[in-house]
Design an enzyme around this catalytic site. Structure first.
Site, PDB file in Angstrom:
ATOM      1  CG  ASP A   1       4.922   7.778  -1.726  1.00 13.15           C
ATOM      2  OD1 ASP A   1       5.948   8.227  -2.277  1.00 13.15           O
ATOM      3  OD2 ASP A   1       4.668   7.940  -0.525  1.00 13.15           O
TER       4      ASP A   1
ATOM      5  CE  LYS B   1      11.644  -0.101  -0.702  1.00  9.32           C
ATOM      6  NZ  LYS B   1      11.413  -0.862   0.443  1.00  9.32           N
TER       7      LYS B   1
ATOM      8  CG  MET C   1       5.214  -1.049   6.185  1.00  5.28           C
ATOM      9  SD  MET C   1       6.283   0.380   6.380  1.00  5.28           S
ATOM     10  CE  MET C   1       5.411   1.296   7.642  1.00  5.28           C
TER      11      MET C   1
HETATM   12  N1  SAH Z   1       0.467   6.273   5.103  1.00  5.42           N
HETATM   13  C1  SAH Z   1      -0.076   4.952   4.854  1.00  5.42           C
HETATM   14  C2  SAH Z   1       0.851   3.861   5.338  1.00  5.42           C
HETATM   15  C3  SAH Z   1       2.153   3.815   4.578  1.00  5.42           C
HETATM   16  S1  SAH Z   1       3.209   2.547   5.106  1.00  5.42           S
HETATM   17  C4  SAH Z   1      -1.456   4.862   5.507  1.00  5.42           C
HETATM   18  O1  SAH Z   1      -1.817   5.726   6.288  1.00  5.42           O
HETATM   19  O2  SAH Z   1      -2.179   3.910   5.214  1.00  5.42           O
HETATM   20  C5  SAH Z   1       2.847   1.280   3.942  1.00  5.42           C
HETATM   21  C6  SAH Z   1       2.060   0.176   4.594  1.00  5.42           C
HETATM   22  O3  SAH Z   1       0.712   0.586   4.754  1.00  5.42           O
HETATM   23  C7  SAH Z   1       1.984  -1.092   3.805  1.00  5.42           C
HETATM   24  O4  SAH Z   1       3.132  -1.895   3.976  1.00  5.42           O
HETATM   25  C8  SAH Z   1       0.769  -1.734   4.417  1.00  5.42           C
HETATM   26  O5  SAH Z   1       1.059  -2.291   5.678  1.00  5.42           O
HETATM   27  C9  SAH Z   1      -0.125  -0.529   4.632  1.00  5.42           C
HETATM   28  N2  SAH Z   1      -1.037  -0.305   3.504  1.00  5.42           N
HETATM   29  C10 SAH Z   1      -1.153   0.809   2.771  1.00  5.42           C
HETATM   30  N3  SAH Z   1      -2.128   0.684   1.854  1.00  5.42           N
HETATM   31  C11 SAH Z   1      -2.642  -0.553   2.025  1.00  5.42           C
HETATM   32  C12 SAH Z   1      -3.685  -1.297   1.393  1.00  5.42           C
HETATM   33  N4  SAH Z   1      -4.404  -0.787   0.384  1.00  5.42           N
HETATM   34  N5  SAH Z   1      -3.931  -2.536   1.839  1.00  5.42           N
HETATM   35  C13 SAH Z   1      -3.252  -3.076   2.849  1.00  5.42           C
HETATM   36  N6  SAH Z   1      -2.250  -2.431   3.473  1.00  5.42           N
HETATM   37  C14 SAH Z   1      -1.960  -1.185   3.080  1.00  5.42           C
END
Ligand code: SAH
Length: 271
Positions: free
Chosen positions: A53, A75, A189
């Protein structure tokens, strides 16, 4: 521990084999390669195909075998992301072709990561799979911002919420209801609809002065932290040019940042 002892200790773990014709749904953690699990690393060393991803960094991807096929499934450049059904079908197709397939996702695959949907599709197709949990951004990213998700003095529960619905277009949580719990909210998000979310939370009884932390690119060298209030969050974030990926933490736990941050050693290259 010497390097040799370290290597032997790892070998003694006899980590599992990624079998041909199976899929591992693997969490890569929020960014810092040091937050990868040993199972993730072990899977990456074996996989024939890595389907990854947008939120997975190059360093982590670099742990894959040099000859592994790397397929991007996120994306890119503002284009719409591939349909979830297409990604699931691709995983099934690769597994049926006898490949050792590793599906690599940011954070944890089962936390707002569609890993659940992919697991359901694999199960429906009769493909054996293993889930390798990862450190989710809402917990690990906040930790790097020196904000504990719980302490005994502040909260005994915490809400993980998404600011987007499944289609990504609208926001469907009942924010006023979540506000009434009085619990800290950790938002994934959350940037697009931050104004509406804040309004809903205030309507539900949260003070406009409730502390808010916004952590972007958490645990990476680009990490930025903004401490603000519910009322000012959107404006302050815009003023500073903060965007996705971001974790938004709302509630008293955010106040701990000021106490802990001066002493918290997280990213070596951040002042
Ligand atoms: N599965 C992922 C979440 C995926 S949804 C998890 O468990 O972290 C994607 C969202 O995750 C982003 O829009 C943001 O809100 C958050 N996110 C993922 N990685 C991030 C990072 N390094 N810093 C800040 N937000 C993050």
């Amino acid at each position: 521990m010497s390097d040799v002892l370290f290597a032997n200790a790892l070998a003694d773990l006899s980590l599992p084999r990624l079998e041909p014709g199976t899929v591992w749904l693997v969490g890569a953690g929020p960014g810092d390669p040091g937050l990868l699990t040993l199972h993730a690393l072990n899977g990456l060393r074996q996989a024939d195909v890595v389907v990854y991803d947008a939120l997975v960094g190059d360093v982590v991807l670099g742990f894959a075998r040099p000859d592994a096929l790397r397929e991007f499934a996120g994306k890119r450049g503002g284009l719409p992301s591939p349909k979830q059904r297409d990604i699931s079908e691709r995983l099934i197709e690769l597994a049926l072709a006898g490949h050792r397939v590793l599906r690599l996702k940011g954070g944890d695959p089962f936390v707002f990561g569609r890993g659940g949907e992919e697991a359901l599709a694999l199960a429906a197709a009769g493909i054996p799979f293993r889930v390798v949990p990862g450190i989710t951004a809402g917990i690990g990213g906040l930790a790097y911002a020196a904000i504990p998700a719980t302490t005994r003095d502040t909260n005994r529960a915490v809400i993980l919420a998404t600011g987007h619905s499944a289609g990504g277009a609208v926001d469907t949580n009942d924010w006023a209801a979540l506000a009434r719990t009085g619990l800290p909210i950790i938002l994934y998000m959350g940037m697009t609809f931050l104004d509406g979310i804040a309004a809903g939370l205030i309507e539900g009884g949260l003070s406009p002065e409730t502390p808010v932390a916004i952590v972007t690119d958490a645990t990476s060298a680009r990490q930025r932290i903004l401490i603000t209030t519910l009322q000012r969050a959107k404006v302050d974030a815009r003023e500073r040019g903060l965007g996705a990926p971001a974790i938004v933490a709302i509630g008293e736990i955010v106040r701990l940042h000021d106490v802990l941050a001066p002493y918290a050693i997280t990213l070596e290259d951040l002042a």
